[in-house]
Design a protein around this motif. Structure first.
Motif, PDB file in Angstrom:
ATOM      1  N   PHE A 223      -1.905   0.152 -14.047  1.00  0.00           N
ATOM      2  CA  PHE A 223      -1.756   0.595 -12.644  1.00  0.00           C
ATOM      3  C   PHE A 223      -1.767   1.878 -12.173  1.00  0.00           C
TER       4      PHE A 223
ATOM      5  N   ARG B  74       2.632   6.964  -6.543  1.00  0.00           N
ATOM      6  CA  ARG B  74       1.474   7.501  -7.075  1.00  0.00           C
ATOM      7  C   ARG B  74       0.618   6.760  -8.203  1.00  0.00           C
ATOM      8  N   LEU B  75       0.556   5.220  -7.784  1.00  0.00           N
ATOM      9  CA  LEU B  75      -0.401   4.240  -8.584  1.00  0.00           C
ATOM     10  C   LEU B  75      -1.839   4.852  -8.436  1.00  0.00           C
ATOM     11  N   ASP B  76      -2.520   4.540  -9.222  1.00  0.00           N
ATOM     12  CA  ASP B  76      -3.935   4.663  -9.129  1.00  0.00           C
ATOM     13  C   ASP B  76      -4.732   3.531  -8.579  1.00  0.00           C
TER      14      ASP B  76
ATOM     15  N   ALA C 228       1.576   4.096  -2.755  1.00  0.00           N
ATOM     16  CA  ALA C 228       1.147   5.449  -2.786  1.00  0.00           C
ATOM     17  C   ALA C 228       2.310   6.421  -2.987  1.00  0.00           C
TER      18      ALA C 228
ATOM     19  N   VAL D  19      -6.677   1.213  -9.077  1.00  0.00           N
ATOM     20  CA  VAL D  19      -6.394  -0.418  -9.366  1.00  0.00           C
ATOM     21  C   VAL D  19      -4.942  -0.720  -9.018  1.00  0.00           C
ATOM     22  N   GLY D  20      -4.032   0.164  -9.060  1.00  0.00           N
ATOM     23  CA  GLY D  20      -2.364  -0.252  -8.802  1.00  0.00           C
ATOM     24  C   GLY D  20      -2.495  -0.525  -7.533  1.00  0.00           C
TER      25      GLY D  20
ATOM     26  N   LEU E 147       0.798  -1.345  -0.001  1.00  0.00           N
ATOM     27  CA  LEU E 147       0.063   0.076   0.114  1.00  0.00           C
ATOM     28  C   LEU E 147       0.814   1.121   0.135  1.00  0.00           C
TER      29      LEU E 147
ATOM     30  N   MET F 103      -3.645  -3.662  -6.500  1.00  0.00           N
ATOM     31  CA  MET F 103      -3.158  -4.806  -7.046  1.00  0.00           C
ATOM     32  C   MET F 103      -1.755  -4.990  -6.115  1.00  0.00           C
TER      33      MET F 103
ATOM     34  N   CYS G 298       6.895  -1.994  -9.370  1.00  0.00           N
ATOM     35  CA  CYS G 298       6.828  -0.661  -9.173  1.00  0.00           C
ATOM     36  C   CYS G 298       8.254   0.028  -9.605  1.00  0.00           C
TER      37      CYS G 298
ATOM     38  N   HIS H  29      -4.570   6.240 -14.215  1.00  0.00           N
ATOM     39  CA  HIS H  29      -5.841   6.784 -13.626  1.00  0.00           C
ATOM     40  C   HIS H  29      -6.921   6.780 -14.711  1.00  0.00           C
TER      41      HIS H  29
END
Lengths: 218, 218, 218
Positions: free
Chosen positions: C156, A36-38, A33, A40-41, A29, A44, A149, C159
């Motif tokens: 991911f 800056r994934l959205d 963050a 969905v990311g 998580l 996942m 990532c 956005h």
């Protein structure tokens, strides 16, 4: 997970397992963050960090069903965790959360390494392979998280003992298994050694020896 | 590995296989050192480079046991190799080692491509799939090594014929298999073609044709 | 692919499937060209984008044969597509092609998500796992494409609703399956919902809500 049918202390183990899984999920998580994934990311990568290691072990050992198939409620729990984090968590919470999660993460490292080693031993794997499967179980969720990532896995590059603690605890499980210890005892001993080593490493700031200071490209 | 039960020349094949595996492992070792991974990362990337391709092939073909489960001594050998490198190898050795390893690497490319193709043919795969499995066996250890080290795989981007040599040799194995050649002969012919092409490419500096010089983002 | 043995509309479905597969393959082709991969990399990333999602789903569900083993002609078709692109496609075609491919890609997103969900339901997976398998089928070809090209997966991080549309459509399939709908109808309904949501998202420029604008590292 391998502990579901052990006769001793099942409630305690389930609680420890849940706390540790949440710590692993939180590492995904926070990384999602930071990158800056959205939404969905975030979901996942959270799931990958929590279940990627055990899933890869089961693919390699050709075992089914996966933990998250047998206990599909966990997928809902992780979705809820990710949603709550996105709703309520601010950037200033990230670093304190990461620090607070080190301790349940150390618990998870021990529990998943020991459990993964025992699963592999029960499938007749050689000792070194079983220990490696324990390491994969405990650390490859984080490795896959970092690969997705677009980072070099921190377990391979931060010079802090992490996989090495899992490796050491795996041999305790191998020893207990060879001595025909009851499984919960062998897992408990291996997990305790791994977690204690990890906590000691965190406390003392111990670093792995560095290779070839005169070389490398960066 | 696929050659274990062939009747001809087993000692020679075992020796070639060992030399080639060490060359593959060394490519992981050097990449890990260049990226300044820690001791855990060095061991992991070394093992991935050596065994990743065959393991991925076996996961795709649903074959077990993996080579490194059946011959778990190799895991100890790679740990010893990595430990020795970290103890004795200095940065000034990296480039010469990489150059020296090109030749056993070309041997491994041929042997693993041909062996992987034959394994897939024996599982009843169509010819194009079998050749692809040979390419995966021979090259995806390096691909996984580069992905973990956060690089675009060199096998996909350096414009030097590598996977292409494996592809060509795979068709020789397919031809030999269709003609009911003895397996060691088919493998030997395919491996020889692949390795010879690779050596020729290294000697001549041959490059793959480039696509669209006016385009791309960098 | 799961639709091979459905009794209704097989020719139409095959045509839609082919168009969608080519759209997925084109996304790999364009990404490989942007990253200036060589001919081998172009072919590999094209194939990964087209078949990676379904293959990963089948590895997780332990299903064989893969689509590209059962229909090995597709591997030749993708090789021909990549060769034609490298021969005739110029950089100025990239952006228009990517835009034109959005529409067949939306078709593929729906078809593969719905098909993947049904395959998982038929293997007895819980609903949430089946929907996740549909998402994996439809989106992980692109995820693997981006990982190999050393990018954070766009699914991911951009956005834009993509996997989310697949997730929504998957629940339609779950509902249809629970109501004992004929499979082609359940797949058609789920695919229609997914594709319509995706097209609507493209048209309106809808974006997923952003998390924590005050944080993150870049």
């Amino acid at each position: 997970m391998p502990l579901a049918d052990t006769p001793l202390l099942p409630a305690l183990l389930t609680a420890v397992e849940a706390v540790a899984t949440i710590a692993f999920a939180a590492s995904g998580l926070l990384e999602a963050a930071r990158k800056r994934l959205d939404a969905v990311g975030v979901c996942m990568v959270t799931g990958l960090a929590a279940f990627g290691g055990g899933t890869l072990r089961d693919v390699l050992l050709d075992r089914r069903p996966f933990f998250w198939v047998e206990h599909a409620g966990w997928l809902w729990a992780l979705l809820a965790l990710a949603a709550a984090a996105m709703a309520f968590m601010r950037a200033r919470h990230f670093a304190p959360t990461a620090r607070a999660m080190q301790w349940p993460d150390a618990l998870g490292l021990g529990l998943f390494a020991a459990g993964g080693t025992l699963v592999a031993l029960e499938q007749g794997m050689p000792a070194i392979v079983a220990v490696l499967m324990g390491v994969v179980t405990a650390t490859f969720g984080g490795v896959l998280r970092d690969i997705v990532c677009n980072e070099i896995p921190s377990a391979f590059s931060d010079h802090r003992p992490y996989a090495l603690c899992a490796f050491a605890g795996g041999w305790v499980v191998v020893g207990g298994y060879a001595l025909a210890m009851p499984h919960p005892l062998a897992i408990g001993a291996g997990a305790a050694v791994t977690s204690a080593l990890r906590v000691a490493a965190l406390w003392t700031g111990w670093e792995l020896p560095r290779w070839s200071p005169g070389g490398g490209e960066r």
